[in-house]
Design an enzyme around this catalytic site. Structure first.
Site, mmCIF file in Angstrom:
data_model
loop_
_atom_site.group_PDB
_atom_site.id
_atom_site.type_symbol
_atom_site.label_atom_id
_atom_site.label_comp_id
_atom_site.label_asym_id
_atom_site.label_seq_id
_atom_site.Cartn_x
_atom_site.Cartn_y
_atom_site.Cartn_z
ATOM 1 N N CYS A 1 0.842 -1.201 0.000
ATOM 2 C CA CYS A 1 0.000 0.000 0.000
ATOM 3 C C CYS A 1 0.878 1.253 0.000
ATOM 4 C CB CYS A 1 -0.991 -0.035 1.166
ATOM 5 S SG CYS A 1 -2.332 1.177 0.993
ATOM 6 N N HIS B 1 -3.777 -4.782 -0.236
ATOM 7 C CA HIS B 1 -3.310 -5.354 1.030
ATOM 8 C C HIS B 1 -3.377 -6.881 0.962
ATOM 9 C CE1 HIS B 1 -3.091 -1.725 3.630
ATOM 10 N NE2 HIS B 1 -3.999 -1.255 2.782
ATOM 11 N N GLU C 1 -2.611 -8.947 3.228
ATOM 12 C CA GLU C 1 -3.080 -9.443 4.526
ATOM 13 C C GLU C 1 -4.583 -9.289 4.716
ATOM 14 O OE1 GLU C 1 -2.302 -5.072 5.321
ATOM 15 O OE2 GLU C 1 -1.538 -6.651 3.991
#
Length: 208
Positions: A79, A188, A190
């Site tokens: 990001c 992202h 995650e």
């Protein structure tokens, strides 16, 4: 060991949880010696470009990250962490980045057509489809059509030689970049479910 760099920009809990879910040894650190001893580095980040660069410079981590990348260590920016890898950003003025990937960061809104400006919400937030445009180790377990999670208002442009994947949002949004051992994802991993875990797994195998 994967060093997740802590420079005061963003919540690192979900990223470290994802790495440990994969059985990977990961440590959140701002210590130059530990970063130097790590096998790989992840540079996360949320917020404003200028603030992130100021914090990296104040801690000396800008030189640590640049030095490790130039020495050939695998580096993944996520990001805002991806955006600071570029030469410059036009977010609230013009600001210099780490200069590890040629290109600049610009407002999505400025490059949309008038119709798309009216129809599309900024920030670009939520799930979007990946289109892989170049084979690379980071995306070895990914394929076109996978969905990933974005939250951003600025995107990397003028970086065609490094683009590995894009997502359509009125314009092709740079989703992933690779330049040798330096990599980045605007989305992202995650927060991107199984697709994101596969990308983190691929990164953990680069240079190993």
């Amino acid at each position: 060991m994967i060093a997740v760099i802590d420079y005061g920009v963003g919540n690192l809990f979900s990223l470290v949880s994802s790495l440990r879910y994969l059985g990977l040894d990961a440590e959140v650190t701002g210590d130059a010696e530990k970063i130097g001893a790590a096998d790989r580095i992840i540079l996360p980040g949320v917020g404003a470009f200028a603030d992130a660069m100021a914090k990296l410079r104040q801690t000396g981590l800008d030189e640590v990250v640049t030095g490790q990348a130039e020495a050939g260590k695998p580096l993944l920016g996520i990001c805002l962490g991806m955006q600071v890898l570029f030469d410059t950003s036009l977010e609230y003025g013009e600001h210099r980045g780490l200069g590890l990937i040629p290109g600049r960061v610009a407002p999505i809104l400025d490059d949309l057509s008038p119709a798309d400006r009216a129809a599309l919400k900024i920030p670009h937030m939520g799930w979007n489809r990946l289109e892989i445009v170049r084979d690379c180790p980071l995306l070895r377990y990914s394929r076109t059509g996978d969905y990933v999670y974005y939250v951003h208002s600025y995107y990397a442009r003028d970086c065609a030689d490094s683009v590995a994947a894009v997502s359509e949002y009125g314009i092709p949004i740079t989703g992933a970049v690779v330049r040798g051992n330096v990599m980045g994802t605007q989305f992202h991993p995650e927060k991107s479910g199984e697709t994101g875990l596969r990308i983190l797994k691929a990164f953990s195998e680069i240079g190993g």
